[in-house]
Design an enzyme around this catalytic site. Structure first.
Site, PDB file in Angstrom:
ATOM      1  N   CYS A   9      21.759 -12.060  54.437  1.00  0.00           N
ATOM      2  CA  CYS A   9      22.175 -11.323  55.623  1.00  0.00           C
ATOM      3  C   CYS A   9      21.743 -12.085  56.875  1.00  0.00           C
ATOM      4  CB  CYS A   9      21.544  -9.930  55.621  1.00  0.00           C
ATOM      5  SG  CYS A   9      21.930  -8.957  57.090  1.00  0.00           S
ATOM      6  N   THR A  19      22.492 -12.725  61.251  1.00  0.00           N
ATOM      7  CA  THR A  19      22.931 -12.029  62.458  1.00  0.00           C
ATOM      8  C   THR A  19      23.795 -12.936  63.320  1.00  0.00           C
ATOM      9  OG1 THR A  19      20.925 -10.680  62.476  1.00  0.00           O
ATOM     10  CG2 THR A  19      22.164 -10.816  64.526  1.00  0.00           C
ATOM     11  N   PHE A  58      25.293  -3.983  51.999  1.00  0.00           N
ATOM     12  CA  PHE A  58      26.506  -4.603  51.509  1.00  0.00           C
ATOM     13  C   PHE A  58      26.804  -4.073  50.104  1.00  0.00           C
ATOM     14  CE2 PHE A  58      24.210  -7.380  54.381  1.00  0.00           C
ATOM     15  CZ  PHE A  58      25.182  -7.756  55.293  1.00  0.00           C
ATOM     16  N   HIS A 112      19.070  -9.293  51.286  1.00  0.00           N
ATOM     17  CA  HIS A 112      17.771  -9.950  51.398  1.00  0.00           C
ATOM     18  C   HIS A 112      17.502 -10.676  50.085  1.00  0.00           C
ATOM     19  CE1 HIS A 112      16.790  -6.447  54.319  1.00  0.00           C
ATOM     20  NE2 HIS A 112      17.498  -7.395  54.906  1.00  0.00           N
ATOM     21  N   THR A 116      27.586  -8.153  36.682  1.00  0.00           N
ATOM     22  CA  THR A 116      26.929  -7.411  35.615  1.00  0.00           C
ATOM     23  C   THR A 116      26.248  -8.397  34.677  1.00  0.00           C
ATOM     24  OG1 THR A 116      28.566  -5.640  35.706  1.00  0.00           O
ATOM     25  CG2 THR A 116      27.254  -5.807  33.701  1.00  0.00           C
ATOM     26  N   ALA A 175      16.342 -18.797  59.823  1.00  0.00           N
ATOM     27  CA  ALA A 175      14.952 -19.038  60.195  1.00  0.00           C
ATOM     28  C   ALA A 175      14.170 -19.656  59.038  1.00  0.00           C
ATOM     29  CB  ALA A 175      14.309 -17.740  60.653  1.00  0.00           C
ATOM     30  N   SER A 190      25.930  -8.027  61.378  1.00  0.00           N
ATOM     31  CA  SER A 190      25.362  -8.638  60.180  1.00  0.00           C
ATOM     32  C   SER A 190      26.485  -9.097  59.257  1.00  0.00           C
ATOM     33  CB  SER A 190      24.470  -7.631  59.434  1.00  0.00           C
ATOM     34  OG  SER A 190      23.358  -7.270  60.216  1.00  0.00           O
TER      35      SER A 190
END
Length: 202
Positions: free
Chosen positions: A49, A51, A2, A107, A152, A69, A42
């Site tokens: 991220c 699914t 991404f 992630h 930033t 999960a 995704s």
């Protein structure tokens, strides 16, 4: 992969705990074209991220289902999400797309806590605290992803850092709702992580 450029704000319309609470099935309403969402795609949701396992249209509104999960629930703010929670959404990067932010894996490394909010004319400055483990990857003028938004870093002091949010970002993301005490997902810059790893090996 991404870029940290949010393309929509979704809203959780249902949440179903399954597998003895170790998995949450989320239904998220969005403005994406249903025809462009494939099972297995995704989508970054507040920087996480996830699914797509199903999608459809209800009352002229696109929805998609994802599963969060146990690891996601334990490491991110997903454990706090509920029906009505608004999420920053981003579709996966395609070859040829403009890289408007920075390279983001989706992630999340953990959670940062907002220490303070300073409202400025049309802008807001936030000071956040994170763990010492993650703080070593954060540098002034470096990139960081907070709740899926590429930002930033302004200043860093020990385990705290600050970011300045411009009017456009406040208007097209959920960051305008941040307050002192809010927890947000954090992903450190991949380049900083690799640089630190190389240093450790020399």
């Amino acid at each position: 992969m991404f870029t940290g450029i949010v393309s929509d704000i979704g809203e959780i319309t249902s949440l179903t705990p399954v597998a003895q609470g170790q998995l949450h099935r989320l239904r998220i309403a969005c403005h994406y074209d249903r025809a462009t969402i494939a099972d297995g795609a995704s989508i970054a949701c507040n920087g996480v991220c996830l699914t797509v396992v199903a999608s459809g249209i209800e009352r002229d509104k696109t929805w998609f289902d994802v599963d969060a999960a146990a690891e996601t629930l334990g490491m991110t703010t997903a454990r706090l999400w509920d029906v009505g929670t608004r999420l920053n959404l981003e579709r996966a990067l395609k070859i040829g797309d403009e890289l408007g932010g920075h390279i983001v894996a989706g992630h999340a490394d953990g959670v940062a806590t907002i220490r303070s909010r300073e409202d400025l004319p049309d802008m807001a400055r936030f000071t956040l605290h994170t763990t010492r483990e993650l703080a070593r990857f954060i540098a002034p003028k470096g990139s960081i992803t907070l709740d899926g938004v590429s930002l930033t870093v302004n200043a860093v002091k020990d385990t705290t850092f600050s970011v300045l949010i411009i009017p456009h970002t406040l208007s097209v993301t959920t960051l305008s709702s941040w307050r002192a005490g809010s927890e947000v997902n954090i992903e450190v810059d991949l380049m900083a992580r690799y640089a630190a790893r190389l240093t450790e090996m020399t």
